[in-house]
Design an enzyme around this catalytic site. Structure first.
Site: not given
Length: 261
Positions: A48, A73, A87, A152, A177
């Site tokens: 977000h 996230r 990586d 969620e 959510d």
């Protein structure tokens, strides 16, 4: 020499509560301020917040030099994206909108090298291996990756037991959510939502997994910790900044008002 030790993952496995903060300013300078504040972990948000992998990596570097642990996230749980984050040296990932045991299983495979997973073997090019300076990276990396998944919505809740049966390290419950999916958009504190969240945390803890949540409600934070939640985010840098700036602006404008005392 093995892959770097993931102290955050170890703390969760030992049941040691970790207090965190959401970092969504998408700016390494602002993240450095958060990294000096004393949180156990900081979540750099790629879902977000206006971040890409390069800006996330800048912030991860800053957090790594502090006493806090970086968690990133992803915007979505795509295997190719997970490979790039790993990586880049991100050891703790939070993947949003997980709705089934099969989906969780595929995420577990995405963070592991063959034959146990499908992570691409390109560590010689990667920051994760210190650019091939860690000779045992390939054989030790899997143990240090912390995979956290978000449940969620109602589909995820219905599949929670299947998700918990996989080898994810923890499950994060997203109240906002979930509230929207339950028909209570904007009402994360609705009694039905609160009960659903607390029930989920009970189930996660009973399954021996780390339970997590982001809530700005101190009473809810306390309830979740009392139930055994171990990664709890208590604030968001964006809302902290916005709230403080608005209060400061109001205080300044109030100086211009007539003094009626």
């Amino acid at each position: 020499m093995p892959a770097p030790h993931n102290a955050f993952k170890a703390a969760l496995a030992d049941g040691q509560p970790q207090i965190g903060c959401w970092v969504g300013m998408a700016n390494a300078y602002a993240t450095e301020i958060a990294a000096t504040a004393g949180f156990d972990w900081l979540l750099v948000d790629g879902e977000h917040a206006p971040n890409d992998l390069n800006s996330i990596l800048e912030q991860i570097r800053v957090i790594e030099g502090s006493g806090s642990h970086p968690v990133a996230r992803l915007p979505i749980g795509e295997t190719w994206m997970i490979k790039q984050y790993l990586d880049a040296g991100v050891q703790s990932l939070l993947v949003p909108m997980v709705e089934s045991g099969d989906q969780a299983t595929e995420l577990v495979r995405a963070v592991r090298y063959p034959p146990h997973g499908v992570r691409g073997v390109g560590s010689a090019l990667a920051r994760a291996s210190r650019f091939a300076a860690i000779p045992d990276y390939l054989t030790t990396a899997d143990q240090q990756i912390c995979l956290l998944v978000q449940v969620e919505n109602r589909a995820g809740q219905a599949a929670l037991d299947d998700i918990l049966a996989t080898e994810v390290d923890g499950v994060f419950i997203g109240p906002s959510d979930l509230a929207a999916d339950m028909g209570h958009i904007g009402q994360a504190g609705h009694p039905d939502v609160v009960e659903a969240v607390l029930d989920s945390i009970r189930r996660i803890v009973a399954a021996g997994k780390a339970a997590g949540i982001l809530t700005l409600d101190p009473a809810m934070q306390r309830k979740c910790l009392d139930l055994g939640a171990t990664f709890v985010a208590t604030d968001i840098d964006v809302t902290l900044f916005a709230r403080s700036m608005r209060a400061s602006a109001k205080a300044g404008q109030d100086l211009l008002q007539p003094d009626n005392s």
